[in-house]
Motif scaffolding. Structure first.
Motif, mmCIF file in Angstrom:
data_model
loop_
_atom_site.group_PDB
_atom_site.id
_atom_site.type_symbol
_atom_site.label_atom_id
_atom_site.label_comp_id
_atom_site.label_asym_id
_atom_site.label_seq_id
_atom_site.Cartn_x
_atom_site.Cartn_y
_atom_site.Cartn_z
ATOM 1 N N VAL A 40 34.851 38.349 51.281
ATOM 2 C CA VAL A 40 34.510 37.729 52.312
ATOM 3 C C VAL A 40 34.142 38.557 53.376
ATOM 4 C CG1 VAL A 40 36.008 35.810 51.460
ATOM 5 C CG2 VAL A 40 36.890 37.724 53.089
ATOM 6 N N GLY A 41 34.017 39.851 53.265
ATOM 7 C CA GLY A 41 33.685 40.762 54.286
ATOM 8 C C GLY A 41 34.393 40.893 55.440
ATOM 9 N N GLU A 42 33.851 40.746 56.625
ATOM 10 C CA GLU A 42 34.694 40.491 57.842
ATOM 11 C C GLU A 42 35.085 39.301 58.371
ATOM 12 O OE1 GLU A 42 35.983 43.361 59.378
ATOM 13 O OE2 GLU A 42 34.783 44.449 57.514
ATOM 14 N N ALA A 43 34.823 38.036 57.573
ATOM 15 C CA ALA A 43 34.789 36.675 57.960
ATOM 16 C C ALA A 43 36.457 36.542 58.192
ATOM 17 C CB ALA A 43 34.555 35.584 56.748
ATOM 18 N N THR A 44 36.451 35.523 59.145
ATOM 19 C CA THR A 44 38.106 35.200 59.553
ATOM 20 C C THR A 44 38.258 33.446 59.428
ATOM 21 O OG1 THR A 44 37.224 34.871 61.944
ATOM 22 C CG2 THR A 44 37.847 36.843 61.427
ATOM 23 N N TYR A 45 39.138 33.231 59.345
ATOM 24 C CA TYR A 45 39.709 31.972 58.903
ATOM 25 C C TYR A 45 40.958 31.349 59.654
ATOM 26 C CZ TYR A 45 36.843 33.204 55.011
ATOM 27 O OH TYR A 45 35.734 33.592 54.031
ATOM 28 N N ASP A 46 40.855 30.126 59.773
ATOM 29 C CA ASP A 46 42.016 29.304 60.540
ATOM 30 C C ASP A 46 43.163 29.372 59.384
ATOM 31 O OD1 ASP A 46 40.451 28.746 62.831
ATOM 32 O OD2 ASP A 46 39.418 27.204 61.400
ATOM 33 N N LEU A 47 42.908 29.107 58.184
ATOM 34 C CA LEU A 47 44.174 29.021 57.125
ATOM 35 C C LEU A 47 43.798 30.031 56.018
ATOM 36 C CD1 LEU A 47 46.584 27.657 56.035
ATOM 37 C CD2 LEU A 47 45.129 26.179 55.144
ATOM 38 N N ILE A 48 44.803 30.735 55.560
ATOM 39 C CA ILE A 48 44.478 31.721 54.611
ATOM 40 C C ILE A 48 45.806 31.354 53.627
ATOM 41 C CG2 ILE A 48 44.456 33.857 53.416
ATOM 42 C CD1 ILE A 48 43.364 34.824 56.041
ATOM 43 N N VAL A 49 45.498 30.878 52.203
ATOM 44 C CA VAL A 49 46.467 30.822 51.245
ATOM 45 C C VAL A 49 46.244 31.769 49.986
ATOM 46 C CG1 VAL A 49 47.027 28.448 52.135
ATOM 47 C CG2 VAL A 49 45.356 28.791 50.448
ATOM 48 N N SER A 50 47.658 32.070 49.388
ATOM 49 C CA SER A 50 47.263 32.687 48.165
ATOM 50 C C SER A 50 48.583 32.658 47.269
ATOM 51 C CB SER A 50 47.259 34.174 48.473
ATOM 52 O OG SER A 50 46.967 34.907 47.333
ATOM 53 N N ASN A 51 48.346 32.383 46.093
ATOM 54 C CA ASN A 51 49.286 32.427 45.227
ATOM 55 C C ASN A 51 48.964 33.759 44.221
ATOM 56 O OD1 ASN A 51 51.348 32.055 42.888
ATOM 57 N ND2 ASN A 51 50.470 30.397 42.273
ATOM 58 N N PRO A 52 49.225 34.916 44.649
ATOM 59 C CA PRO A 52 48.542 36.101 44.007
ATOM 60 C C PRO A 52 49.019 36.377 42.698
ATOM 61 C CG PRO A 52 50.094 36.811 45.682
ATOM 62 C CD PRO A 52 50.052 35.541 45.696
ATOM 63 N N PRO A 53 48.426 37.476 42.029
ATOM 64 C CA PRO A 53 48.949 37.977 40.848
ATOM 65 C C PRO A 53 50.236 38.910 41.384
ATOM 66 C CG PRO A 53 46.847 38.698 41.148
ATOM 67 C CD PRO A 53 47.063 37.872 42.265
ATOM 68 N N PHE A 54 51.424 38.524 41.516
ATOM 69 C CA PHE A 54 52.321 39.180 42.131
ATOM 70 C C PHE A 54 53.264 40.058 41.363
ATOM 71 C CE2 PHE A 54 53.704 34.716 42.690
ATOM 72 C CZ PHE A 54 54.845 34.745 41.777
ATOM 73 N N VAL A 55 53.172 39.458 39.960
ATOM 74 C CA VAL A 55 54.106 40.298 39.163
ATOM 75 C C VAL A 55 54.217 41.786 39.150
ATOM 76 C CG1 VAL A 55 54.965 40.536 36.666
ATOM 77 C CG2 VAL A 55 54.153 38.299 37.563
#
Length: 508
Positions: free
Chosen positions: A221-236
């Motif tokens: 997404v480069g330098e784009a900004t957002y009002d909401l960011i969500v992530s269920n990342p590969p956190f294992v």
């Protein structure tokens, strides 16, 4: 990485209409299968559902369940009564072998928060279990909806926003939810197949299209900004990166740390970032301090640890998830050794799991709350998240003197419990308990219980304390001096709500 080709969404609207007409919805599944078989699917057990659909005859609903959810071949003629079968074959949703057709992907009905009939599309077998549930250990396998997905969806703030970003979208569950309240949705994933599944999930659910970008974390997404960011990342936290959907490929908990630290610069003012994650409990280090160090400048944070596993439990959980317990015993033992070697090298004694929420405030004194709450909560919690940060704003703006001048009300769902020996004249202690949201419980002393019980918004905190001091024959100055800390705690944890005085704007 799996290279299996995916269906195209060219006739997704017609397929969706046929599925809805057949009752292939979350409610329809419950009616057809019954509660026990329906619940068994969430445990990756399909035998009860197979038995239930045998009794369902050859009707369209039973046909769709056996085909798309249970991966059973069905006669072509039965499929033709349930859907536009030639279009489904042409688009790649089905493949034909003689007089039977087979599904090429999993499709699971999924009920939206306002009764929407959605569908989650994933790799075969993955709608009702992890990779281990289907014996697949392909690197690029894409899972369907699971407990982590629904947890994140439940805690996410759902206020209308202009832009939302789903990092590591998988089969598109979080992006699908975001289309309800975000004007523009972007979804990213390092696995191109995941983006293909997201496109199918959105199309089959009748949702707006999203911008789909390939790459790791925020790189696409480069330098784009957002009002909401969500992530269920590969956190294992694992030795290596065998499975793209769960293994981040960075050492230890570095992927979660990087995600959190880089999120601040991607948020618009007032924006929220919400993640699930794992973190190490390292020998000689307070895990709370470890997580506080992740919070980016300019952000408030609320981090809740929901579970902790020792390294043996953690390794066994994810070895089973990958199906390694079904391999050669020597191979399994070696993989187990690899996990324990990794933890030993990093001095990791246990692994925590929980939620991380950031809010960009650019405040000079950010509020960072890191806590452990392993107890039952009531989902959805999006409103509770909003209320938490509103309370932090209020407390940041009110010193002790201002708190004593303020008026409060006891939150409606709070109840009081008295604990003591049977027959005792006075309780040993008093507990205030919430029956909704986080369902917190906290011990209070006699003053705290009396104060909370009187809070109906009519008197200031200071006047209530003066009255309590008179009843208890205490010095009111001393009581006023020592009680604001307890008031602050009751407000912070949501037991008390501030009330606006005449002429003031309403309190958060």
């Amino acid at each position: 990485m799996s290279t299996t080709s995916l269906p195209t969404p060219d006739h997704a609207a017609e397929l969706r209409s046929a599925m809805l007409a057949a009752g292939f919805t979350a409610d329809g599944l419950l009616d057809l299968l019954g509660a026990p078989a329906y619940a068994a699917l969430a445990r990756s057990e399909t035998v009860p559902a197979l038995r239930a659909t045998r009794g369902g005859g050859d009707g369209p609903l039973a046909t769709l369940v056996r085909l798309f959810l249970l991966q059973q071949p069905v006669p072509y003629v039965h499929a033709a009564t349930a859907m536009p079968v030639e279009a489904a074959l042409a688009d790649g949703w089905l493949r034909r072998e003689g007089d039977e057709v087979h599904a090429t992907v999993d499709v699971r009905p999924y009920g939206g928060p306002d009764g929407e009939d959605w569908f989650i599309v994933s790799d075969l077998g993955c709608a009702v279990g992890g990779a281990g549930g289907i014996g697949s250990r392909e690197e690029g396998v894409v899972l369907g909806v699971g407990g982590a997905s629904t947890t994140l969806a439940g805690i996410t703030v759902r206020t209308p926003v202009g832009s939302a970003l789903d990092v590591g979208t998988g089969s598109g569950i979080q992006a699908l939810h975001a289309t309800r309240h975000a004007t523009r949705v972007t979804a990213t994933d390092v696995n191109p197949r995941a983006l293909g599944f997201t496109r199918l999930t959105l199309a089959l659910s009748g949702a707006p299209e999203a911008e789909l970008l390939t790459g790791s974390l925020f790189e696409p997404v480069g330098e784009a900004t957002y009002d909401l960011i969500v992530s269920n990342p590969p956190f294992v936290i694992s030795p290596g990166a065998r499975l793209t959907y769960r293994d981040g490929g960075m050492g230890g908990d570095d992927l979660c740390r990087t995600l959190v630290q880089e999120a601040g610069a991607r948020l618009n003012p007032g924006g929220y970032a919400q993640f699930l994650g794992n973190w190490q409990h390292v020998e000689g280090e307070d895990w709370r301090d470890r997580l506080r160090s992740w919070v980016p400048r300019g952000c408030d944070a609320w981090i809740v640890q929901r579970d902790v596993q020792d390294v043996t439990q953690y390794a066994e959980l994810w070895l089973r998830d990958a199906g390694d317990h079904r391999t050669d015993p020597e191979e399994y033992a070696q993989r187990y050794e690899d996990w324990l070697d990794e933890f030993e090298a990093r001095k990791t004694r246990s692994v925590g799991f929980g939620w991380i929420t950031l809010r960009r405030t650019d405040a000079a004194e950010p509020s960072i709350v890191v806590e452990e709450w392993p107890h039952t909560v009531e989902q959805p919690l999006g409103e509770a998240v909003l209320a938490h940060f509103a309370r932090q704003d209020y407390l940041r703006e009110h010193d002790d003197a201002a708190l004593l001048e303020a008026r409060f009300v006891l939150v409606e769902e709070v109840v009081q419990e008295q604990v003591g020996s049977p027959g005792a004249e006075d309780p040993e202690h008093v507990v205030l308990r919430q029956n909704r949201g986080m369902r917190r419980a906290t011990k209070v002393d006699t003053v705290g219980a009396g104060f909370a019980g009187v809070c109906d918004g009519s008197l200031s905190a200071g006047r209530i304390l003066d009255a309590i001091a008179q009843l208890m024959q205490e010095d009111p100055v001393v009581l006023r001096d020592r009680t604001p800390e307890a008031i602050r705690m009751l407000v912070e944890q949501g037991f008390l709500e501030p009330v606006a005085t005449p002429g003031q704007k309403p309190a958060p």
